[in-house]
Design a protein around this motif. Sequence first.
Motif, mmCIF file in Angstrom:
data_model
loop_
_atom_site.group_PDB
_atom_site.id
_atom_site.type_symbol
_atom_site.label_atom_id
_atom_site.label_comp_id
_atom_site.label_asym_id
_atom_site.label_seq_id
_atom_site.Cartn_x
_atom_site.Cartn_y
_atom_site.Cartn_z
ATOM 1 N N GLN A 20 0.823 -1.211 0.000
ATOM 2 C CA GLN A 20 0.000 0.000 0.000
ATOM 3 C C GLN A 20 0.860 1.267 0.000
ATOM 4 O O GLN A 20 0.536 2.242 -0.668
ATOM 5 C CB GLN A 20 -0.949 -0.009 1.186
ATOM 6 C CG GLN A 20 -2.011 -1.082 1.060
ATOM 7 C CD GLN A 20 -2.912 -1.175 2.266
ATOM 8 O OE1 GLN A 20 -2.536 -0.813 3.377
ATOM 9 N NE2 GLN A 20 -4.117 -1.685 2.060
ATOM 10 N N ARG A 21 1.961 1.251 0.726
ATOM 11 C CA ARG A 21 2.861 2.414 0.718
ATOM 12 C C ARG A 21 3.501 2.583 -0.653
ATOM 13 O O ARG A 21 3.635 3.704 -1.148
ATOM 14 C CB ARG A 21 3.919 2.266 1.808
ATOM 15 C CG ARG A 21 3.347 2.495 3.187
ATOM 16 C CD ARG A 21 4.373 2.307 4.272
ATOM 17 N NE ARG A 21 3.758 2.608 5.574
ATOM 18 C CZ ARG A 21 4.321 2.352 6.722
ATOM 19 N NH1 ARG A 21 5.530 1.815 6.779
ATOM 20 N NH2 ARG A 21 3.698 2.647 7.839
ATOM 21 N N ASN A 22 3.914 1.471 -1.266
ATOM 22 C CA ASN A 22 4.485 1.533 -2.610
ATOM 23 C C ASN A 22 3.490 2.113 -3.599
ATOM 24 O O ASN A 22 3.830 2.990 -4.397
ATOM 25 C CB ASN A 22 4.905 0.128 -3.075
ATOM 26 C CG ASN A 22 6.337 -0.162 -2.761
ATOM 27 O OD1 ASN A 22 7.226 0.374 -3.417
ATOM 28 N ND2 ASN A 22 6.566 -0.980 -1.759
ATOM 29 N N MET A 23 2.270 1.622 -3.555
ATOM 30 C CA MET A 23 1.254 2.089 -4.500
ATOM 31 C C MET A 23 0.948 3.570 -4.281
ATOM 32 O O MET A 23 0.822 4.332 -5.239
ATOM 33 C CB MET A 23 -0.013 1.237 -4.378
ATOM 34 C CG MET A 23 0.198 -0.182 -4.866
ATOM 35 S SD MET A 23 -1.267 -1.216 -4.677
ATOM 36 C CE MET A 23 -2.281 -0.595 -6.024
ATOM 37 N N THR A 24 0.841 3.980 -3.030
ATOM 38 C CA THR A 24 0.571 5.387 -2.715
ATOM 39 C C THR A 24 1.701 6.266 -3.212
ATOM 40 O O THR A 24 1.472 7.304 -3.849
ATOM 41 C CB THR A 24 0.362 5.569 -1.199
ATOM 42 O OG1 THR A 24 -0.729 4.747 -0.783
ATOM 43 C CG2 THR A 24 0.083 7.010 -0.845
ATOM 44 N N TYR A 25 2.940 5.865 -2.947
ATOM 45 C CA TYR A 25 4.097 6.648 -3.375
ATOM 46 C C TYR A 25 4.160 6.721 -4.903
ATOM 47 O O TYR A 25 4.440 7.780 -5.468
ATOM 48 C CB TYR A 25 5.389 6.052 -2.802
ATOM 49 C CG TYR A 25 6.551 7.001 -2.906
ATOM 50 C CD1 TYR A 25 6.672 8.078 -2.038
ATOM 51 C CD2 TYR A 25 7.521 6.833 -3.891
ATOM 52 C CE1 TYR A 25 7.732 8.968 -2.145
ATOM 53 C CE2 TYR A 25 8.580 7.715 -3.998
ATOM 54 C CZ TYR A 25 8.686 8.778 -3.125
ATOM 55 O OH TYR A 25 9.729 9.664 -3.240
ATOM 56 N N GLY A 67 9.968 13.313 5.413
ATOM 57 C CA GLY A 67 10.429 14.287 4.426
ATOM 58 C C GLY A 67 10.247 13.882 2.977
ATOM 59 O O GLY A 67 10.777 14.537 2.083
ATOM 60 N N LEU A 68 9.474 12.837 2.715
ATOM 61 C CA LEU A 68 9.258 12.390 1.334
ATOM 62 C C LEU A 68 8.139 13.149 0.634
ATOM 63 O O LEU A 68 8.125 13.261 -0.592
ATOM 64 C CB LEU A 68 8.923 10.894 1.294
ATOM 65 C CG LEU A 68 10.020 9.932 1.724
ATOM 66 C CD1 LEU A 68 9.507 8.501 1.662
ATOM 67 C CD2 LEU A 68 11.250 10.100 0.852
ATOM 68 N N VAL A 69 7.193 13.642 1.425
ATOM 69 C CA VAL A 69 5.996 14.285 0.871
ATOM 70 C C VAL A 69 5.781 15.628 1.573
ATOM 71 O O VAL A 69 6.085 15.777 2.754
ATOM 72 C CB VAL A 69 4.761 13.359 1.049
ATOM 73 C CG1 VAL A 69 3.466 14.066 0.737
ATOM 74 C CG2 VAL A 69 4.902 12.121 0.170
ATOM 75 N N ILE A 70 5.257 16.566 0.820
ATOM 76 C CA ILE A 70 4.892 17.880 1.353
ATOM 77 C C ILE A 70 3.373 17.973 1.392
ATOM 78 O O ILE A 70 2.697 17.623 0.424
ATOM 79 C CB ILE A 70 5.434 19.015 0.466
ATOM 80 C CG1 ILE A 70 6.953 18.988 0.424
ATOM 81 C CG2 ILE A 70 4.926 20.363 0.952
ATOM 82 C CD1 ILE A 70 7.544 19.940 -0.593
ATOM 83 N N PHE A 82 -1.236 16.963 -1.371
ATOM 84 C CA PHE A 82 0.039 16.313 -1.105
ATOM 85 C C PHE A 82 0.828 16.170 -2.396
ATOM 86 O O PHE A 82 0.252 15.940 -3.455
ATOM 87 C CB PHE A 82 -0.205 14.925 -0.498
ATOM 88 C CG PHE A 82 -1.060 14.966 0.731
ATOM 89 C CD1 PHE A 82 -0.501 15.064 1.989
ATOM 90 C CD2 PHE A 82 -2.450 14.938 0.621
ATOM 91 C CE1 PHE A 82 -1.292 15.118 3.120
ATOM 92 C CE2 PHE A 82 -3.256 14.999 1.754
ATOM 93 C CZ PHE A 82 -2.672 15.080 3.006
ATOM 94 N N GLU A 83 2.162 16.306 -2.281
ATOM 95 C CA GLU A 83 3.030 16.103 -3.436
ATOM 96 C C GLU A 83 4.391 15.609 -2.970
ATOM 97 O O GLU A 83 4.775 15.807 -1.817
ATOM 98 C CB GLU A 83 3.171 17.375 -4.267
ATOM 99 C CG GLU A 83 3.870 18.517 -3.569
ATOM 100 C CD GLU A 83 3.938 19.784 -4.418
ATOM 101 O OE1 GLU A 83 4.081 19.680 -5.647
ATOM 102 O OE2 GLU A 83 3.846 20.859 -3.835
ATOM 103 N N ILE A 84 5.102 14.987 -3.887
ATOM 104 C CA ILE A 84 6.443 14.493 -3.600
ATOM 105 C C ILE A 84 7.341 15.688 -3.270
ATOM 106 O O ILE A 84 7.277 16.718 -3.936
ATOM 107 C CB ILE A 84 7.012 13.714 -4.817
ATOM 108 C CG1 ILE A 84 6.216 12.434 -5.071
ATOM 109 C CG2 ILE A 84 8.496 13.408 -4.636
ATOM 110 C CD1 ILE A 84 6.315 11.391 -3.979
ATOM 111 N N ASN A 85 8.163 15.530 -2.259
ATOM 112 C CA ASN A 85 9.116 16.572 -1.880
ATOM 113 C C ASN A 85 10.375 16.391 -2.719
ATOM 114 O O ASN A 85 11.284 15.671 -2.342
ATOM 115 C CB ASN A 85 9.449 16.468 -0.387
ATOM 116 C CG ASN A 85 10.383 17.565 0.059
ATOM 117 O OD1 ASN A 85 10.735 18.446 -0.714
ATOM 118 N ND2 ASN A 85 10.800 17.512 1.306
#
Length: 142
Positions: A20-25, A67-70, A82-85
């Motif tokens: 689920q974390r992989n898919m979300t990322y 720190g992976l997402v803002i 939300f977006e990738i940092n």
Amino acid sequence: MENLDNKVLFAKKGIKNTKQRNMTYNILMQENLPVTAELIFLKLKEADEKISLSTVYRILEVFISKGLVIKRNLSEDNMAVFEINNMEHKHHLICYCCKKMQVIKGCPLGAYEKILQEQTDYDISGHRLEIYGYCPDCKEKK
């Protein structure tokens, strides 16, 4: 849908690697603009993933804390997106009507920050800029 790069990144950040974390990322990586948790949830459901909206929020909170997402709260309707940092400084142009977002290239506030710092003796560490209006499509419909 495990991504080897995600596995390495998650390990570096101390994040447990789950499907689920992989898919979300991966969904966040595919998006060019900030997205809502609800949109991520719907995309996960489309992929036939059994997940709850609260789980999506918990995953996002883990990503934010590492720190992976803002997370941004759009001031117009206090909606969280939300977006990738990717450590890239950017601002957004947002349509009042359809909520479509567009990245504004360049930042006109750098010089102004220096002036404010000199005038106020603040130690300025950053800023956000959101400009609202009507996109060409919505303006045409009005």
